[in-house]
Design a protein around this motif. Sequence first.
Motif, PDB file in Angstrom:
ATOM      1  N   SER A 258      40.920  38.728  46.429  1.00 15.25           N
ATOM      2  CA  SER A 258      39.726  39.421  45.990  1.00 15.25           C
ATOM      3  C   SER A 258      38.577  38.429  46.019  1.00 15.25           C
ATOM      4  O   SER A 258      38.656  37.368  45.401  1.00 15.25           O
ATOM      5  N   LYS A 259      37.552  38.786  46.755  1.00 19.32           N
ATOM      6  CA  LYS A 259      36.412  37.876  46.875  1.00 19.32           C
ATOM      7  C   LYS A 259      35.721  37.805  45.508  1.00 19.32           C
ATOM      8  O   LYS A 259      35.359  38.806  44.926  1.00 19.32           O
ATOM      9  N   GLY A 260      35.561  36.605  44.999  1.00 23.54           N
ATOM     10  CA  GLY A 260      34.928  36.459  43.688  1.00 23.54           C
ATOM     11  C   GLY A 260      35.909  36.548  42.539  1.00 23.54           C
ATOM     12  O   GLY A 260      35.502  36.629  41.378  1.00 23.54           O
ATOM     13  N   ARG A 261      37.189  36.496  42.850  1.00 22.96           N
ATOM     14  CA  ARG A 261      38.234  36.647  41.834  1.00 22.96           C
ATOM     15  C   ARG A 261      37.979  35.747  40.614  1.00 22.96           C
ATOM     16  O   ARG A 261      37.803  34.536  40.757  1.00 22.96           O
ATOM     17  N   GLY A 262      37.952  36.383  39.451  1.00 24.50           N
ATOM     18  CA  GLY A 262      37.770  35.627  38.217  1.00 24.50           C
ATOM     19  C   GLY A 262      36.454  35.921  37.531  1.00 24.50           C
ATOM     20  O   GLY A 262      36.316  35.705  36.332  1.00 24.50           O
ATOM     21  N   VAL A 263      35.498  36.420  38.289  1.00 28.76           N
ATOM     22  CA  VAL A 263      34.204  36.773  37.702  1.00 28.76           C
ATOM     23  C   VAL A 263      33.939  38.236  38.068  1.00 28.76           C
ATOM     24  O   VAL A 263      33.723  38.563  39.234  1.00 28.76           O
ATOM     25  N   SER A 264      33.971  39.097  37.042  1.00 28.76           N
ATOM     26  CA  SER A 264      34.047  40.544  37.279  1.00 28.76           C
ATOM     27  C   SER A 264      32.944  41.056  38.198  1.00 28.76           C
ATOM     28  O   SER A 264      33.220  41.778  39.160  1.00 28.76           O
ATOM     29  N   TYR A 265      31.714  40.680  37.920  1.00 31.11           N
ATOM     30  CA  TYR A 265      30.636  41.274  38.726  1.00 31.11           C
ATOM     31  C   TYR A 265      30.612  40.740  40.152  1.00 31.11           C
ATOM     32  O   TYR A 265      30.076  41.366  41.056  1.00 31.11           O
ATOM     33  N   MET A 266      31.190  39.576  40.364  1.00 34.28           N
ATOM     34  CA  MET A 266      31.259  39.071  41.737  1.00 34.28           C
ATOM     35  C   MET A 266      32.320  39.801  42.555  1.00 34.28           C
ATOM     36  O   MET A 266      32.194  39.940  43.769  1.00 34.28           O
ATOM     37  N   GLU A 267      33.363  40.259  41.857  1.00 39.61           N
ATOM     38  CA  GLU A 267      34.458  40.928  42.572  1.00 39.61           C
ATOM     39  C   GLU A 267      34.017  42.273  43.123  1.00 39.61           C
ATOM     40  O   GLU A 267      34.589  42.769  44.076  1.00 39.61           O
ATOM     41  N   THR A 268      33.003  42.860  42.526  1.00 41.13           N
ATOM     42  CA  THR A 268      32.606  44.210  42.938  1.00 41.13           C
ATOM     43  C   THR A 268      31.300  44.213  43.726  1.00 41.13           C
ATOM     44  O   THR A 268      30.841  45.268  44.142  1.00 41.13           O
ATOM     45  N   GLU A 269      30.703  43.053  43.928  1.00 37.75           N
ATOM     46  CA  GLU A 269      29.416  42.996  44.621  1.00 37.75           C
ATOM     47  C   GLU A 269      29.472  42.007  45.783  1.00 37.75           C
ATOM     48  O   GLU A 269      29.408  40.795  45.581  1.00 37.75           O
ATOM     49  N   PRO A 270      29.618  42.533  47.005  1.00 43.71           N
ATOM     50  CA  PRO A 270      29.782  41.640  48.157  1.00 43.71           C
ATOM     51  C   PRO A 270      28.590  40.730  48.412  1.00 43.71           C
ATOM     52  O   PRO A 270      28.709  39.720  49.094  1.00 43.71           O
ATOM     53  N   GLY A 271      27.431  41.081  47.854  1.00 48.08           N
ATOM     54  CA  GLY A 271      26.249  40.244  48.051  1.00 48.08           C
ATOM     55  C   GLY A 271      26.415  38.837  47.521  1.00 48.08           C
ATOM     56  O   GLY A 271      25.649  37.936  47.851  1.00 48.08           O
ATOM     57  N   TRP A 272      27.467  38.629  46.711  1.00 53.52           N
ATOM     58  CA  TRP A 272      27.702  37.307  46.146  1.00 53.52           C
ATOM     59  C   TRP A 272      28.307  36.316  47.133  1.00 53.52           C
ATOM     60  O   TRP A 272      28.641  35.205  46.745  1.00 53.52           O
TER      61      TRP A 272
END
Lengths: 294, 327
Positions: A258-272
Amino acid sequence: MSGSSTDKARSNSFEPTPDVVAILKERARFVRLETIRLIEIAKTGHYTSVFSAAEIFAALYYDVMQLRRGEPKWAGRDRFTIGKGHAAVGLFPIYADLGFFPKEWLDRYTRLGSPLGDHPDMRKVPGVDFSSGSIGHALSNALGMVLAQRWTGEEDYRVFCMMGDGEMQEGQVWEAAINAAQHRARNLIAIIDRNGYQLDGRVDDLMNIEPLDEKWRAFGWEVHTVDGHDVAKVTELLRRVRADDERDKPCVIIAKTSKGRGVSYMETEPGWHLGYLDPSDAEKAVAEINALDA
Amino acid sequence: MNGPLSPNSWQYRGLNAVNPGLDHLSNGLIDLVKAGHNVMAGSADLQYSNGLNRFAAAYPDRYISFGISEQNMVSTAAGIATCGVVPFVATFASFLALLACEQIRMDIAYSAQPVRLVGHHTGISLGFYGTSHHATEDIAIMRSIADLAVVSPADGPQLEAAIRASADYDKPIYFRIGRGRDPVVYKETPTFKFGKAHEHLKGDELTIIACGMAVHGALEAASAMNAEGHSVGVIDMACIKPLDRDAILEAASRSKKMKIMTVEEHNVLGGLGGAVAEVLADEGIGVKLKRHGIYDEYSLIAPPTHLYAHYKLDAAGIRSVAEAFIA
């Protein structure tokens, strides 16, 4: 899973003990936290590209790879090449921790004259087995290391190559894939960080790479799939394929991550994919990472 | 078909038999192996075109077939080099220097890996195979890549000498070579030194600085002109990078009436002529310069020798350009 796994490879003897798993989870946490700290210095960076790979980095460098602390050029070491070089910010803290270079280097990440930039540079950073930054080269680089080993016969090492899933869109990857299978490069172990996203959006919306396992199998590789955040499973599988001396072909692990795994809002927002966390937001991210039981 | 084939018939795998000039690359590599150097070789589906089939037959374990994957070949060679083995990888110059340019910059030159890149059938030597197979940009591209040496031997014996010399050269190298049919300039065994030009003739009216197949024509042109009372010198600038600046400056300063002419099987922009122009301008040498080669255009289709005549890259052509230049 692999179509050619042997009975031996199916045994549980490679399962890490709970103590080891606990250490590796802690090291994955260390990778994420250091990534936040270093990107604070640069004011821009690829958090999420590291977060999807943190457990794999931890398993490789703290358990699976044959390495010597403080000896980044030891001839007998396992090698690691990375196509998604923008995740180097998560590797540098590991290299410092392993004594490959002074930890103080990290504090000047990306500052004028620092050896440590957004992408890993073998000319400047002890521990980097091959430079990266232009996506699609790393599998060829790794293949070369395996072919040289075969010719010289001097050292018994494995070469691991991590690629992004977006990287599967690069033509050179498939040149290397065919070539590695042809040369039966059994000491080559590729890992695909299948986090599903690239800069412009979802990989499969932009240029669909599925069915990925069937593609690699068709190219003559042994294929495994694993939950890339289950550090116990990742470690067990990597230990198993590293030790498998009956395999006569290169091997690829598709790590579902999961891209951004560990930080909730990063996991759901590909712009990160690329970004910066204000210190107040970084604090919240650190809290989430500390609460994560990967 | 009934009966034996005509002796004039040939097929691809027998190229060495009809073109012994192809043997020089393998000869050079075999010399290195015999001298104890840890080298490997690879090619992208052209081992019979570059003659590496002889090396592959002599040392099958040291030869790697890369299929038709030029970019993969370059990056893989870089990986090989990290392990203390020096790989020579060869393919048409057009594919090596243009298709795999970024891999050369990142994985070979910037990464400081002592890979030897051999771009063969360079310039317009592939004649009627057309622009896709011509390389009239490779000197310009390769010499703009930092830490990469660029070597353009005049003939096969000089290529062998350059390969032998490479054993003591720790940086990556781009060898730019012809199609193995270049007329021989160096009948005696030549020496080759990185960063050193070879001055064949000294003149005080015109100095022709040439590289690759143009050296032979330049020498013939100069001899013919000198026989008629001119004073024309010829410098073989086989090592384009690092460049022998002193040789250029010495020739340019030899007399007040000196003119300099460069000749190369390459675009007049950015190649040997560009390199010489940079040196003269840097040093403020106000000498007249003629850069002769392909004048920023794509070559016509024709057999190579016809193209050399058409583009005035053979002896007669070089002479006519030189005579017009000093008239």
